[in-house]
Motif scaffolding. Sequence first.
Motif, short mmCIF file in Angstrom:
data_model
loop_
_atom_site.label_atom_id
_atom_site.label_comp_id
_atom_site.label_asym_id
_atom_site.label_seq_id
_atom_site.Cartn_x
_atom_site.Cartn_y
_atom_site.Cartn_z
N TRP A 1 12.96 50.12 -5.02
CA TRP A 1 13.83 50.00 -6.21
C TRP A 1 14.77 51.18 -6.32
CZ3 TRP A 1 12.82 52.03 -11.61
CH2 TRP A 1 13.70 51.46 -12.53
N ARG B 1 15.84 45.94 -12.84
CA ARG B 1 14.40 46.01 -13.07
C ARG B 1 13.64 46.00 -11.74
NH1 ARG B 1 16.05 47.57 -16.78
NH2 ARG B 1 15.86 47.01 -18.98
N GLU C 1 8.11 42.49 -9.99
CA GLU C 1 6.72 42.47 -10.43
C GLU C 1 5.76 42.80 -9.29
OE1 GLU C 1 3.73 42.30 -13.18
OE2 GLU C 1 5.89 42.15 -13.55
N LEU D 1 5.80 46.45 -9.03
CA LEU D 1 5.39 47.12 -10.26
C LEU D 1 3.87 47.15 -10.41
CD1 LEU D 1 6.05 48.37 -13.03
CD2 LEU D 1 6.22 46.03 -13.94
N THR E 1 17.69 54.32 -16.65
CA THR E 1 16.84 53.13 -16.49
C THR E 1 15.52 53.49 -15.83
OG1 THR E 1 18.81 51.73 -16.31
CG2 THR E 1 16.73 50.82 -15.50
N SER E 2 15.58 54.34 -14.80
CA SER E 2 14.35 54.69 -14.10
C SER E 2 13.48 55.62 -14.94
CB SER E 2 14.66 55.33 -12.75
OG SER E 2 15.34 56.57 -12.88
N ASN F 1 13.53 43.32 -25.07
CA ASN F 1 12.54 42.28 -24.82
C ASN F 1 12.71 41.21 -25.89
OD1 ASN F 1 10.02 40.75 -24.97
ND2 ASN F 1 9.19 42.26 -23.55
N ALA G 1 11.71 53.43 -17.24
CA ALA G 1 10.71 52.61 -16.56
C ALA G 1 9.46 53.41 -16.24
CB ALA G 1 11.31 52.02 -15.28
N GLN H 1 18.54 47.82 -22.55
CA GLN H 1 17.39 46.97 -22.25
C GLN H 1 16.72 46.50 -23.54
OE1 GLN H 1 14.99 49.48 -19.78
NE2 GLN H 1 15.62 51.26 -20.94
#
Length: 601
Positions: free
Chosen positions: A187, A192, A195, A198, A225-226, A549, A229, A547
Amino acid sequence: MKKSVLLSFLLSILFSVGLFAQSSFKIHSHNDYLQKVPFWDAYSGGAQSIEADVILENGKLTVAHEKESIDPNKTLSSLYFEPIQKGLALGLIEEIDFTLLVDLKTEAYSTLDKVIEEAQKFESIFYSDSNPEGLKLIISGSRPKVEDYSKYPSFIEFDYQSRDLDASLPWDKIGMVSLSFRSFSVWNGKGRIVESELKPIEEFVAKVHSFNKPVRFWATPDSKTSWNAFAMMGVDYINTDDPKGAFDYLQVYRKNTFTQAERHDLYQPKFISQPNTPKQIILMIGDGMGLAQISAGMVGNGGQLNLGNLKQMALVKTHAADDFTTDSAAGATAYATGEKTNNRAIGVDPNGQILANLPEKIQPLGWNSGVVTTDQMTGATPSSFYAHHSERDDSAILASWLSKSPLNLFIGGGKKTFQTEMENLKNSGFQLAQSVEEIENSRSEKVGFFASQDGIPAMQDGRGVLFDESVEAALAFLKEKNKPFFLMVESGMIDSGGHANDSEKIVREMVNFDKVIGDVIKFADENSGTLVLVTADHETGGVALPQGNVKKGEVELSYYSDDHTGIMVPLFAYGAGSEEFSGIIENSEVHQIIMKLIQRK
């Protein structure tokens, strides 16, 4: 760097930003010795793990990545041990809430022996039984065999680098567990992580945590972003070459992220065939509402808004006559009068000459008019529809115009400003209601309600359904007159949320505004000939949405500024004459189209 220059830099940095308290997010300053001012850049930036690559050369511990880049003046002591000792002595470092990760680039045993020998010259700053708050060194890179860890002093711990984790390891000598991120994922820090990559990372982090030890990855992407994350994955030390940037971002991330708890069901518009000439026009202004604010509200309401059901749209240019970026006064004046003016001006042109506003223009045509706002009545947007003055902050002068206006209805805050105007308002025919319910049942020709002495509370401060009920009452009052009417409805606190970079306020005000929009669309479906326009005077905050949800209703807002921006804002149109609003238009054109529709034969 000379010591005096170093200390001057330190004083200017630390006394301007203050010492950082312990944070739930820990920053690892990767290759810290490459910073302009090693150690101090990282420490003042909030880092709690600071990395120095060390080479043993001719009996001297120099800080460098490889022998070719050695500067004999840059030693482990001069760049790290001495500044820490001086910082403690001067009170610039109040406590040691960080570690030094010393990455040995030459043979492990001889290099580490030299590190210990050098550290003993600064014994007072290091951890020991008698100094439990002292500094610890975590040894990385070339390291002794694991079975030898216990032979080293108590201020020495090790960076364990393997996926083989079990209870037999000397955990009391392991300061952290680190691995290359590239052994888990390719990545690049954009978008993103997939999965399948991740899950193994999360499992590794959980396994390390089961031994009560922190985790770090190196060779990581280095972006907002990282950073986010890795923090969300539970990584304890976030690897970065920009310690201050990472610390600042992660400190505000939680503040800038909001999960909306108050959702509303949508009203489904019927798109009933409408006459070309509207009999009721409702202009709804979300102060400071740009596409990002709408998008944030949409996430906060579970991925849907009443606005999302409207099909007719335009984009509105918001520039003022004298400035690229408008304020609310010039923006609302353009909507109210059809003319652009200077910032700060209310209902006057750039030369200070009075411009007729919509209520004044349509009264001779047999139309009633009203204003509802969550702002004070002397706020820039509502006052643009009744007042004329070149300075928006002259509240007393603006207030004096209300009794002279043809408005049939007003609802807003700021009663205190109108104390000397109460008799004038009554003499001009206004019934001053004591509640929203009183407005809905009033048979007076003119009615007004001050909902507060000063400002009206925001949603997060307990406003509840006041805005919803105010608009409902205003529509009922104007409809009962059996005359065509114009109503301006302002949601004023999306703007203040943008100014304050307050994500909760923006999302909750936007969601409440959309609830009211749904009520107004329903009114339009039940009352033929209604035109609904939803737009903004400008965007506030330079907001972006990195970002979120949708299922959780959680969204992160990122801010470019705490002021207005010059970006175009959307306009949504529904009902009679809505087809006239399309493409890219000036804010002043909105007024002109409204007048064209009103004057249609």
